[in-house]
Design an enzyme around this catalytic site. Structure first.
Site, mmCIF file in Angstrom:
data_model
loop_
_atom_site.group_PDB
_atom_site.id
_atom_site.type_symbol
_atom_site.label_atom_id
_atom_site.label_comp_id
_atom_site.label_asym_id
_atom_site.label_seq_id
_atom_site.Cartn_x
_atom_site.Cartn_y
_atom_site.Cartn_z
ATOM 1 N N VAL A 177 43.415 41.694 53.363
ATOM 2 C CA VAL A 177 43.723 41.925 51.946
ATOM 3 C C VAL A 177 42.490 41.723 51.064
ATOM 4 O O VAL A 177 42.597 41.477 49.873
ATOM 5 C CB VAL A 177 44.884 41.027 51.454
ATOM 6 C CG1 VAL A 177 46.203 41.537 51.989
ATOM 7 C CG2 VAL A 177 44.677 39.575 51.831
ATOM 8 N N CYS A 178 41.329 41.816 51.669
ATOM 9 C CA CYS A 178 40.088 41.669 50.911
ATOM 10 C C CYS A 178 39.463 43.038 50.678
ATOM 11 O O CYS A 178 39.327 43.836 51.612
ATOM 12 C CB CYS A 178 39.104 40.778 51.667
ATOM 13 S SG CYS A 178 37.706 40.322 50.632
ATOM 14 N N LEU A 179 39.075 43.306 49.434
ATOM 15 C CA LEU A 179 38.492 44.609 49.093
ATOM 16 C C LEU A 179 36.994 44.528 48.824
ATOM 17 O O LEU A 179 36.388 45.499 48.396
ATOM 18 C CB LEU A 179 39.189 45.171 47.841
ATOM 19 C CG LEU A 179 40.686 45.468 47.982
ATOM 20 C CD1 LEU A 179 41.253 45.918 46.646
ATOM 21 C CD2 LEU A 179 40.929 46.540 49.040
ATOM 22 N N THR A 180 36.406 43.364 49.071
ATOM 23 C CA THR A 180 34.988 43.163 48.730
ATOM 24 C C THR A 180 34.106 44.261 49.309
ATOM 25 O O THR A 180 33.245 44.818 48.632
ATOM 26 C CB THR A 180 34.504 41.785 49.237
ATOM 27 O OG1 THR A 180 35.311 40.768 48.637
ATOM 28 C CG2 THR A 180 33.049 41.541 48.890
#
EC number: 1.7.1.7
Length: 329
Positions: A177-180
């Site tokens: 769930v990380c969009l970095t």
């Protein structure tokens, strides 16, 4: 940057079996010493608000699993440490790096409360303010075991260790769930396992591989490439005990899972580097932890050993490369 460095992620690696020396996988010891304590398996649920809360932290500590409480209810932390101490359990908390967090460390010291573990938890942990916080904790709470992160390079690991960190957390944006990696163009998404290996070679102290683990076999792979502990979010999301909000869709139960830098976490749409997904609710977390242990026992038996150390020496092959680490965006 080492241009000759092999770039790979979890799904690109297969480890090669050795002769089995145990009669049954039950003989295999999966325990790991991390800091002053020993835990059942080298796994810690992510310190995210949709993964851990106080009742689950208590359950994990009672059952000899490592945990790190999240930092999103700062006003509860002092009482939480006090409560865990009263119960005779390890106290493991997270802090950020804003000014009031420095005050909080001083307040803990003034109250003569030393958490066993303090995790400095920010997205880009290779920062002067993290070094300042490490030194601040070590000054006021010299007996606390300090975990600092997150980082993705050997230089960062060395600097945080030199500042006094007892362990570092490696992983910039590989989480589900990380969009970095997509929003900034930076991070270890798609090569997280290679980053763990790169950092571990430089480290003198333990490393936590944080993010990108999608299957239980990835835990064994993390150990192979130098991690002492693995932090996992998505595999723990959606259990009966995890605190994410439950949603019913067409008679099926789902749980919300979102990143620590998402708008759902921040309550604002600024500087968002996380997203929200729904995961089917999947029973008790104890069953998942037991399955992780059994799969790790099997992995060690394939490695030809009796404990986790044997995983660090196995041969491996690189089978393919994929930047998105198995996630369909």
């Amino acid at each position: 940057m080492n241009n000759g460095m092999q770039i790979f992620d979890y799904e690109d690696i297969q480890m090669i079996p050795n002769k089995c020396v145990v009669q049954s996988r039950k003989e295999v010891d999966t325990s790991v010493k991390f800091g002053p304590h020993t835990f059942k398996i080298p796994v810690v649920p992510a310190n995210m608000q949709t993964i851990i809360d106080e009742p689950l932290a208590i359950w994990l500590a009672e059952h000899d699993y490592f945990y790190i409480m999240h930092r999103f209810q700062p006003e509860r932390r002092m009482d939480f440490v006090r409560d865990m101490k009263k119960r005779g359990l390890i106290a493991s908390i997270s802090v950020g790096v804003k000014d009031d967090e420095f005050d909080f460390i001083e307040a803990l010291a003034a109250n003569e409360l030393t958490p066993d573990y303090i995790t400095i938890d920010i997205a880009h942990g290779y920062a002067q303010v993290v070094i300042d916080m490490i030194q601040h904790i070590k000054h006021y709470l010299p007996n606390a075991f300090v975990i600092a992160g997150n980082v993705g390079t050997p230089e960062a690991v060395r600097e945080l260790e030199n500042a006094g960190a007892d362990a570092t957390k490696v992983g910039i944006g590989p989480g589900k769930v990380c969009l970095t990696k997509l929003k900034t163009g930076f991070g270890t998404g798609g090569w997280q396992l290679a980053a763990v290996r790169w950092c571990a070679k430089a480290a003198r102290k333990p490393i936590i591989a944080d993010g990108g683990i999608r299957n239980n076999g990835d835990i064994a792979k993390s150990i192979r490439f130098g991690a002492t502990m693995c932090m996992i979010g998505s595999l723990f999301a959606g259990h009966e005990e995890t605190p994410g909000k439950h949603v019913n869709i067409d008679g099926k139960e789902y749980q919300e899972y979102y990143g620590s830098a998402s708008e759902y976490q921040k309550g604002t749409h600024h500087n968002v580097e996380g997203k929200k997904i729904l995961l089917p609710v999947k029973g008790k977390i104890g069953d998942t932890l037991k399955e992780m242990q059994e799969d790790l026992q099997s992995a060690v038996s394939y490695a030809g050993g009796r404990d986790l150390e044997s995983l660090t020496k196995v041969d491996y092959v690189i089978v393919k490369n994929s930047i998105f680490n198995g996630d369909q965006y």
